[in-house]
Write a protein that holds these residues in place. Structure first.
Motif, PDB file in Angstrom:
ATOM      1  N   ALA A 188       0.858  -1.168   0.051  1.00  0.00           N
ATOM      2  CA  ALA A 188      -0.028   0.186   0.180  1.00  0.00           C
ATOM      3  C   ALA A 188       0.737   1.189  -0.185  1.00  0.00           C
ATOM      4  O   ALA A 188       0.690   2.377  -0.636  1.00  0.00           O
ATOM      5  N   LEU A 189       2.006   1.260   0.656  1.00  0.00           N
ATOM      6  CA  LEU A 189       2.796   2.310   0.691  1.00  0.00           C
ATOM      7  C   LEU A 189       3.430   2.603  -0.741  1.00  0.00           C
ATOM      8  O   LEU A 189       3.462   4.019  -0.962  1.00  0.00           O
ATOM      9  N   GLY A 190       3.956   1.521  -1.353  1.00  0.00           N
ATOM     10  CA  GLY A 190       4.436   1.663  -2.588  1.00  0.00           C
ATOM     11  C   GLY A 190       3.442   2.426  -3.454  1.00  0.00           C
ATOM     12  O   GLY A 190       3.839   3.052  -4.315  1.00  0.00           O
ATOM     13  N   MET A 191       2.241   1.829  -3.395  1.00  0.00           N
ATOM     14  CA  MET A 191       0.862   2.475  -4.422  1.00  0.00           C
ATOM     15  C   MET A 191       1.030   3.889  -4.086  1.00  0.00           C
ATOM     16  O   MET A 191       0.560   4.522  -5.171  1.00  0.00           O
ATOM     17  N   LEU A 192       1.036   4.333  -2.848  1.00  0.00           N
ATOM     18  CA  LEU A 192       0.819   5.613  -2.550  1.00  0.00           C
ATOM     19  C   LEU A 192       2.134   6.399  -3.086  1.00  0.00           C
ATOM     20  O   LEU A 192       1.817   7.662  -3.383  1.00  0.00           O
ATOM     21  N   LEU A 193       3.437   5.900  -2.699  1.00  0.00           N
ATOM     22  CA  LEU A 193       4.394   6.495  -3.475  1.00  0.00           C
ATOM     23  C   LEU A 193       4.300   6.884  -4.993  1.00  0.00           C
ATOM     24  O   LEU A 193       4.851   7.797  -5.470  1.00  0.00           O
ATOM     25  N   ASP A 194       3.704   5.599  -5.628  1.00  0.00           N
ATOM     26  CA  ASP A 194       3.602   5.667  -7.156  1.00  0.00           C
ATOM     27  C   ASP A 194       2.626   6.963  -7.462  1.00  0.00           C
ATOM     28  O   ASP A 194       3.016   7.811  -8.535  1.00  0.00           O
ATOM     29  N   SER A 195       1.528   7.045  -6.654  1.00  0.00           N
ATOM     30  CA  SER A 195       0.610   8.263  -6.947  1.00  0.00           C
ATOM     31  C   SER A 195       1.179   9.578  -6.751  1.00  0.00           C
ATOM     32  O   SER A 195       1.047  10.271  -7.544  1.00  0.00           O
ATOM     33  N   ALA A 196       2.069   9.678  -5.521  1.00  0.00           N
ATOM     34  CA  ALA A 196       2.726  10.889  -5.489  1.00  0.00           C
ATOM     35  C   ALA A 196       3.652  11.387  -6.218  1.00  0.00           C
ATOM     36  O   ALA A 196       3.843  12.203  -6.877  1.00  0.00           O
ATOM     37  N   GLY A 197       4.399  10.106  -7.023  1.00  0.00           N
ATOM     38  CA  GLY A 197       5.312  10.270  -8.367  1.00  0.00           C
ATOM     39  C   GLY A 197       4.597  10.910  -9.242  1.00  0.00           C
ATOM     40  O   GLY A 197       4.741  11.508 -10.049  1.00  0.00           O
ATOM     41  N   ALA A 198       3.431  10.328  -9.478  1.00  0.00           N
ATOM     42  CA  ALA A 198       2.669  10.595 -10.767  1.00  0.00           C
ATOM     43  C   ALA A 198       2.248  12.143 -10.553  1.00  0.00           C
ATOM     44  O   ALA A 198       2.013  12.804 -11.659  1.00  0.00           O
ATOM     45  N   THR A 199       1.687  12.573  -9.362  1.00  0.00           N
ATOM     46  CA  THR A 199       1.317  13.757  -9.210  1.00  0.00           C
ATOM     47  C   THR A 199       2.612  14.829  -9.617  1.00  0.00           C
ATOM     48  O   THR A 199       2.264  15.988 -10.183  1.00  0.00           O
ATOM     49  N   LEU A 200       3.689  14.569  -9.081  1.00  0.00           N
ATOM     50  CA  LEU A 200       5.058  15.213  -9.007  1.00  0.00           C
ATOM     51  C   LEU A 200       5.423  15.291 -10.517  1.00  0.00           C
ATOM     52  O   LEU A 200       5.576  16.208 -10.943  1.00  0.00           O
ATOM     53  N   GLY A 201       5.359  14.306 -11.254  1.00  0.00           N
ATOM     54  CA  GLY A 201       5.461  14.291 -12.743  1.00  0.00           C
ATOM     55  C   GLY A 201       4.576  15.039 -13.487  1.00  0.00           C
ATOM     56  O   GLY A 201       4.895  15.627 -14.285  1.00  0.00           O
TER      57      GLY A 201
END
Length: 233
Positions: A218-231
């Motif tokens: 779940a943490l990895g999924m959240l970090l992926d979402s944050a990364g997508a927002t950042l990108g």
């Protein structure tokens, strides 16, 4: 005339207890954590804590306004233990992941205390420092403040929710926890593909996975979402 307010430092006991030690807030919190580990939440009372410290139970009120104030101090101690020695590397994703895993692990090391405190907001020094660090990681990554706060909320709630969930399982009596874990093999893995084709098809994977915490995933999924927002930004 109003009574003179006695400074907090003057309210604290300076005389040694029956065991020859001078009480401190840290000592009380450490003893409370030990009692939670040994006796569970029901076993942590002011009377028992006083006995464990070799002090009159009323002495504890020189340090804490009541048991709820002690609970908040315990919550802050767990956060403090989690973050002890942590240093930012400058890689926002690695830093956020490490903070999350540290907090999750610290709570699971004290499951009874975790169940008692995971839903509390203490407003104490360790909690505030940790919130400042998390927001600093997100803002330094280049996220606008609305996104940083949104992701911060999701991150801390996800971390504490999994900490409470996983700690609640660890706090179960051993027999109950073992019985729960056995259900995946003894029940789910035995279901017929004719009546439950999806469970039957994935049964070996469920047995291998479902007794482990889903927090890292779940943490990895959240970090992926944050990364997508950042990108996208």
């Amino acid at each position: 005339m109003a009574k003179k307010v006695v400074p907090e430092t003057d309210r604290r006991r300076r005389k040694p207890t029956k065991q020859g030690v001078v009480l401190t807030e840290e000592m009380i919190v450490q003893t409370a954590l030990r009692m939670l580990h040994e006796h569970g939440r029901e076993g942590l009372t002011v009377r028992r804590l006083g006995v464990a410290l070799g002090a009159d139970p009323s002495t504890l009120y020189r340090y804490f306004r009541g048991t709820d104030d002690l609970t908040l101090a315990i919550a802050d101690e767990l956060i403090g233990r989690a973050m002890r020695g942590w240093r930012a590397s400058g890689d926002w994703r690695a830093d956020l992941r490490e903070v999350g895993l540290r907090i999750h692990t610290a709570y699971l090391n004290h499951p009874e205390a975790a169940v008692l405190t995971a839903n509390r907001v203490s407003g104490r020094a360790n909690e505030i420092a940790t919130d400042e660090a998390i927001l600093g990681i997100l803002r330094s990554a280049g996220l606008p403040d609305p996104d940083a706060v949104r992701i911060y909320q999701a991150f801390i709630d996800l971390t504490l929710a999994f900490a409470a969930l996983d700690a609640a399982s660890l706090a179960l009596p051993e027999a109950a926890r073992a019985a729960d874990e056995e259900v995946w093999r003894a029940t789910y893995a035995q279901l017929s593909p004719e009546t439950h084709p999806n469970i039957a098809a994935t049964a070996p994977l469920l047995v291998a996975r479902m007794n482990d915490s889903a927090y890292p995933t779940a943490l990895g999924m959240l970090l992926d979402s944050a990364g997508a927002t950042l990108g996208a930004g």
